[in-house]
Design a protein around this motif. Structure first.
Motif, short mmCIF file in Angstrom:
data_model
loop_
_atom_site.label_atom_id
_atom_site.label_comp_id
_atom_site.label_asym_id
_atom_site.label_seq_id
_atom_site.Cartn_x
_atom_site.Cartn_y
_atom_site.Cartn_z
N VAL A 103 2.50 4.45 -1.33
CA VAL A 103 2.20 5.30 -2.48
C VAL A 103 3.48 5.97 -2.97
O VAL A 103 4.24 6.54 -2.18
CB VAL A 103 1.16 6.38 -2.12
CG1 VAL A 103 0.88 7.28 -3.33
CG2 VAL A 103 -0.14 5.72 -1.65
N GLY B 283 0.78 -1.22 0.00
CA GLY B 283 0.00 0.00 0.00
C GLY B 283 0.81 1.28 0.00
O GLY B 283 0.25 2.36 0.15
N ARG C 178 0.00 -6.32 -10.86
CA ARG C 178 -0.56 -5.31 -9.96
C ARG C 178 -0.04 -3.95 -10.39
O ARG C 178 1.07 -3.82 -10.90
CB ARG C 178 -0.20 -5.59 -8.49
CG ARG C 178 1.26 -5.56 -8.17
CD ARG C 178 1.49 -5.78 -6.67
NE ARG C 178 2.90 -5.91 -6.37
CZ ARG C 178 3.72 -4.89 -6.20
NH1 ARG C 178 3.25 -3.64 -6.32
NH2 ARG C 178 5.00 -5.08 -5.94
N ARG C 179 -0.87 -2.96 -10.19
CA ARG C 179 -0.51 -1.60 -10.57
C ARG C 179 -0.02 -0.87 -9.33
O ARG C 179 -0.74 -0.75 -8.33
CB ARG C 179 -1.71 -0.88 -11.16
CG ARG C 179 -1.37 0.46 -11.82
CD ARG C 179 -2.64 1.28 -12.04
NE ARG C 179 -3.58 0.59 -12.90
CZ ARG C 179 -3.65 0.77 -14.22
NH1 ARG C 179 -2.84 1.63 -14.80
NH2 ARG C 179 -4.55 0.13 -14.93
N PRO C 180 1.21 -0.36 -9.34
CA PRO C 180 1.72 0.37 -8.18
C PRO C 180 0.86 1.61 -7.90
O PRO C 180 0.35 2.25 -8.84
CB PRO C 180 3.14 0.79 -8.60
CG PRO C 180 3.50 -0.12 -9.72
CD PRO C 180 2.22 -0.44 -10.41
N LYS C 181 0.70 1.92 -6.64
CA LYS C 181 -0.06 3.12 -6.27
C LYS C 181 0.83 4.34 -6.45
O LYS C 181 1.91 4.43 -5.87
CB LYS C 181 -0.53 3.02 -4.82
CG LYS C 181 -1.55 1.91 -4.58
CD LYS C 181 -2.07 1.92 -3.16
CE LYS C 181 -3.12 0.84 -2.95
NZ LYS C 181 -3.64 0.84 -1.55
N ARG D 226 0.93 8.81 -7.14
CA ARG D 226 0.30 10.12 -7.19
C ARG D 226 0.98 10.96 -8.26
O ARG D 226 2.17 10.81 -8.52
CB ARG D 226 0.41 10.83 -5.83
CG ARG D 226 -0.63 10.41 -4.81
CD ARG D 226 -0.62 11.34 -3.62
NE ARG D 226 0.62 11.23 -2.87
CZ ARG D 226 0.74 10.58 -1.71
NH1 ARG D 226 -0.31 9.97 -1.19
NH2 ARG D 226 1.90 10.53 -1.09
#
Length: 399
Positions: A117, A115, A375-378, A380
């Motif tokens: 980011v 999790g 999986r797609r990294p979180k 911003r």
């Protein structure tokens, strides 16, 4: 700050131009005065470039150490081989309504599936990049070859912010109707310790004649020279894509026109001679699109896209040895919004747990071959990109 040929060490010139708060002389810690130099060096090798630039103000001995070619090369090697990718970065280009933008982000958090980011940071160029399209032509040893404006190419160290404009990229002609670059690449010539840029472009003149020009730029001489093109009339199938630099050579695919196979064309930056690399001979049969090249764990690899069902990656474990080609991983087809699902970009990186960071379409994805999942990294401040490249921090000078 543009590097000038013949100037002093980049570390000296860069540290002299740091903001005032960084130029304040720092008192050398008493503990550091008693530590052997080899221990201090080992500690400094683990630090990011930003910290090292600050620490050149600690003392004359630290400045001399960090500025030395030996330390710069040792830090480069440490960054390159770090299994945790501490100093690795991605650099990606985006198309905005009025112009383009470039962002970079660090690697470690991309592989963290808990999790975390990752923040993508807008690149603050030290040179003008206000035009519509920014192209990254290649990366090598922490340096980026970039074209922020048409006809304006730079070698740039994002970590030190040092840069150098490459003058005379294109010949000035008034009879040209169409001009396009179909081969370009950037790499390091180990034999002469020189960074070189290769550009091949074609023009259509007003009298309907096509002409191909191939030039190579040397950072050491700060000049371009023309060279002969390889004896083949075919253009590479991955036209407009940066050549893949591995083992002192830049590589491209050239479509053979038969069964979608390709010839791998190479250009040796040392001898400045064109050559070929044998493609894997035992690729499974089936219908697949034109192969593309990439780098996986420092080795040349070929990617075969089997009709939007899977992408098979073959890796040349020992460069130049045909028998060393090995089928390494099969990446399943995945459909993503706002991207071409059949395109896996050629930049790959194997993470600490064997996961593979790949550029799928216009998205960054992490593929785990153990459970066959993406999986797609979180992230911003990040979205669908035009292109993405990988580089790692370095103190390499452009002077």
């Amino acid at each position: 700050m543009e590097a000038k040929p013949g100037s002093e060490s980049s570390i000296s010139s860069i540290s002299d131009h740091q903001p005032r708060r960084f130029r304040r002389r720092i008192q050398t810690p008493a503990a550091a005065e008693t530590l052997p130099e080899e221990i201090i060096e080992e500690i400094l090798l683990n630090l990011p470039v930003k910290s090292l630039l600050k620490f050149t103000s600690v003392s004359k001995s630290w400045r001399a150490l960090i500025s030395s070619n030996r330390f710069i090369e040792a830090h480069l090697e440490f960054s390159r081989k770090d299994p945790n990718f501490t100093h690795y970065r991605t650099i990606s280009t985006f198309l905005r309504p009025r112009n383009s933008s470039v962002k970079h982000c660090s690697f470690p958090s991309l592989f963290n599936g808990n999790g975390v980011v990752t923040d993508a940071v807008d690149v603050d160029f030290p040179f003008d990049s206000s035009k519509k399209i920014v192209r990254v032509m290649g990366t090598c040893n922490g340096l980026v070859c970039i074209a922020p404006n048409i006809g304006h190419w730079f070698l740039w160290n994002p970590s030190t912010r040092q840069y150098k404009q490459l003058r005379g990229v294109y010949d000035h002609r008034t009879d040209v109707v169409v001009k396009y670059d179909f081969k370009y690449g950037f790499g390091f010539d180990e034999s002469t310790r020189d960074y070189k840029v290769l550009l091949a472009h074609s023009v259509l003149s007003k009298d309907n004649r096509y002409e191909t020009t191939v030039k190579i730029y040397s950072l050491r001489t700060d000049s371009w020279k023309r060279i002969k093109f390889f004896n083949d009339s075919r253009h590479p199938s991955d036209s407009g894509v940066s050549g893949i630099f591995v083992s002192g050579k830049i590589h491209w695919c050239t479509d053979t026109g038969s069964n979608s196979r390709c010839d791998i064309v190479s250009f040796d930056l040392g001898s400045e001679v064109w050559g070929n690399v044998a493609e894997p001979s035992c690729v499974e049969s089936g219908c697949y699109d034109s192969p593309s090249l990439g780098v996986l764990d420092g080795c040349l690899c070929v990617l075969y896209d089997f009709s939007r069902s899977r992408i098979v990656v073959w890796v040349m474990k020992e460069y130049g040895v045909s028998e060393s080609w090995a089928k390494t991983v099969t990446v399943p087809y995945v459909r993503l919004p706002l991207s071409n699902p059949s395109i896996i970009r050629p930049s790959f990186c194997v993470g600490p747990k064997g996961e593979i960071l790949c550029m799928l379409g216009s998205s960054l994805m992490v593929y785990n071959p153990n459970d066959n999942r993406f999986r797609r990294p979180k992230m911003r401040n990040f979205g669908a990109f035009l292109e993405a490249h990988v580089y790692y921090e370095s103190l390499v000078s452009l002077a």
